[in-house]
Design an enzyme around this catalytic site. Sequence first.
Site, PDB file in Angstrom:
ATOM      1  N   SER A  92      40.182  45.283  35.500  1.00 24.41           N
ATOM      2  CA  SER A  92      39.017  44.810  34.764  1.00 24.41           C
ATOM      3  C   SER A  92      39.368  44.682  33.281  1.00 24.41           C
ATOM      4  O   SER A  92      40.263  43.931  32.932  1.00 24.41           O
ATOM      5  CB  SER A  92      37.843  45.759  34.997  1.00 24.41           C
ATOM      6  OG  SER A  92      36.636  45.193  34.550  1.00 24.41           O
ATOM      7  N   ASP A 149      34.387  39.463  44.204  1.00 24.55           N
ATOM      8  CA  ASP A 149      34.098  40.035  42.889  1.00 24.55           C
ATOM      9  C   ASP A 149      33.118  39.144  42.134  1.00 24.55           C
ATOM     10  O   ASP A 149      33.392  37.973  41.881  1.00 24.55           O
ATOM     11  CB  ASP A 149      35.411  40.167  42.110  1.00 24.55           C
ATOM     12  CG  ASP A 149      35.259  40.916  40.797  1.00 24.55           C
ATOM     13  OD1 ASP A 149      34.126  41.230  40.410  1.00 24.55           O
ATOM     14  OD2 ASP A 149      36.291  41.183  40.156  1.00 24.55           O
ATOM     15  N   HIS A 154      34.730  44.003  43.067  1.00 20.67           N
ATOM     16  CA  HIS A 154      35.435  44.269  41.808  1.00 20.67           C
ATOM     17  C   HIS A 154      36.321  45.518  41.889  1.00 20.67           C
ATOM     18  O   HIS A 154      37.427  45.529  41.354  1.00 20.67           O
ATOM     19  CB  HIS A 154      34.415  44.415  40.686  1.00 20.67           C
ATOM     20  CG  HIS A 154      35.021  44.485  39.322  1.00 20.67           C
ATOM     21  ND1 HIS A 154      35.819  43.475  38.799  1.00 20.67           N
ATOM     22  CD2 HIS A 154      34.957  45.435  38.344  1.00 20.67           C
ATOM     23  CE1 HIS A 154      36.208  43.796  37.578  1.00 20.67           C
ATOM     24  NE2 HIS A 154      35.703  44.982  37.283  1.00 20.67           N
TER      25      HIS A 154
END
Length: 836
Positions: free
Chosen positions: A689, A780, A812
């Site tokens: 991320s 995601d 995610h």
Amino acid sequence: MICACRGATADPYGHFLRRRFSLPNPSLRRPNSPLHFPSHPFTNTWKCMTRAMQMDEVHSAKEIPLGLDATMEDEYASQAKLLKEFTNVPTINKGWIFNSDSGKQAMFSVGQPDLLANKKRTLILSSHISEENNCSVKFHWSPFPIEMVGVSTVVPSPSGSKLLVVRKKDNGSPMQLEIWDHSLLEKEIHIPLSVHGALYTDGWFEGISWNHEETHIAYVAEEPCPLKPTFDGFGYKKGVSSDKGCGSWKGQGEWEEHWGETYSDKRQPALFVVDINSGEVRAVEGITKSLSVGQVVWAPSSSKALHKYLVFVGWSSDNDFLQTKRKLGIKYCYNRPCALYAVRSPFSDTSVGIGEDSAKAVNLTPSLSSAFFPRFSPDGKVLVFLSAKTAVDTGAHSATNSLHKMEWPSDGNPSSSIDIVDVVPVVLSADDGCLPGLYCSGFLNHPWLSDGYTLILSTVWGSVQAIVSINVSSCKISRISPLETSYSWVVLAVDGDNILAVCSSLIDPPQFKYGSSLEFKERSISSIAWDWFGVVSPLSRYSEKIKSLLSTLQLNIMKIPVPGASEEMSGGAKKPFEAIFVSHSSSQSKDSSKGSEKNGCNPLIVVLHGGPHSVTVSSYSKSLAFLSSLGYNLLIVNYRGSLGFGEEALQSLPGKIGFQDVQDVLAAMDHVIQLGIVDPSRVAVLGGSHGGFLSTHLIGQAPERFAGAAVRNPVCNLSLMVGTTDIPDWCYVETYGKEWKNFFTEAPSAEHLSLLYEKSPISHLSKVKTPTLFLLGAQDLRVPVSNGLQYARALKEKGGEVKVIVFPNDVHAIEKPQSDFESFLNIGVWFKKYCK
């Protein structure tokens, strides 16, 4: 002293946990299968010839699985076997302590991945706790844990005399609520889908609360599925139809906004109450349709109150403060406005009428932009709750929390004019050794010591997690987990004046701890001291291989001076940040004589957390323990902007991403290199991320410094992400900083897109030389898969060494057991190939 005895009678709820076991049918060899040959001389000869031909084909053109490097196949197999060892280690999710007819009982919810079924197992392990004459206790564990098959969650009643078990078999079956006592199933309640869908058990909207009398349970569940248009061979069928025949079908109807990542397949959370005796379920009325509800608790009973009340958290889908009429992603995002509300129970006495308006939910916290996790004191006189008002007001998805309280009206009737008192304010910059602020992900259902006003919770404290006590009357705060340690502590249950907790570090798997407060035992007001004792449990038994590998590791939390600190910076932004360094006790490898080691130092992996307003604490991590066991040192950087270091340090990052966070990571690397404990030629970087954002920035801005990189769902191009993510506001907050609200829009201008691109790793792609592994979740919604794919394709186009693995059914976090396993296996092999 505390010891544990294995096999004693201890399992008050064991009878309901028993499940049927069936052995799989043995696979039968068919007569004409390749492994079955009739006993005939010619057939035996043909068998040998066939096998010889097959072996020739294998040797002439060995088939390698897709994406696997033939030169690394043995390494792949070896690491897979090792990773399986770490994967098998169970995780401790929840714990409860309560009294029963047989004495004091403890019950634990334990998680363990099932790789073959690609699901997470939930196990229940029970223990009987006996107190000894010498003030010690013994834990007597049940012989075996029991798997909870088809169970969403379990919730003991306040007295511990009953247990709620929530079952959901499949999407087409009704919800099933079971009420158990210590000997049998008391009640089984089936709730059809026409009443509501699945219960929310995700930890955020989740709310399951027994009333004090243990006659009703309030909970949060998905609203019933809305009516959809019906079509048949003649076209649209007017009116409501429940036809399910082959001659008709249901249309989709209008698309409804959802709460983003992990909530795309869930309907609006709504509030319900079930009467345990009758089995009747009623929806709670008086809540506006724009509110999504969660975290419900029962208000205290009062003889003066006309009705029974529920207190819950409500999130409005009407984001007027952002001029956008949509729900924004809420997973990991504490910056969504919310408030506490009180509403009448649907089982209140309807004969007592006090006007229609009295049925409407009352906003208890209109003066705060955020209020959540409500808890009543044991005497029912005080309601405490957390607030993320700094996150809401600044836009940072997570920030420093504050703790508040209000006196609950003596007549039991809620009001929007109740005074709110600060208990723990937002900490801007803390002195050394003092609380840096509250950073907690929740409360226990019963977080109180026996005095009724001392609250126990876990919070991030720098790079560790600590247990603190908060006196909500005097507002005094004490750290009660040991200060002089690099372990992280999580409270599981409060037992009178004792605490059951879990303690671990990156090199020490979780262990149970039982803490006793000397203040309450000795009734001494002048001093507070806590004794912590280890509890031996079945969950503490790890394989000899894991013990051996972890025993060679050591852990150090380092203070890293801020690069380029200046007077213009706020005080908190100038203070050193932290990095956790995990190293091998002997930096010289056994293979150094073969020339595989340069400099006598093990290769290094720089590990970067996401967020960016998150943190990596020192608690045990299976994946990081696995990477350490492969021979890597780890440098885990909690750069400025991380949680746990005060609000000024956290707020120093928005508007400076791609620069300040990059400089902090490079400064941490320089620090360990200058200490002579890192070989600068063998450094890899790993992040997911925003950690992937940082990783791809680093290999672009400092291309000579990294031998390999691995990124999980990385943010590579903000100008692409802003139009596809469930949190477009995040892109503006981190790009524009404090002025973000002046620029935020659902339709970014060319000027906005240009700046977003400049802040992105893709703007440095032309300089990248580092072999990079991409691990992407196709489902995601936070950082859509297109972000990583675009960067990977562009990098491959310019001749870069790239490998991409996409997990088609993952989100995610890439958290499905098989995906997580394959992800870190490929990371280990990738780094072995490029960072030897």
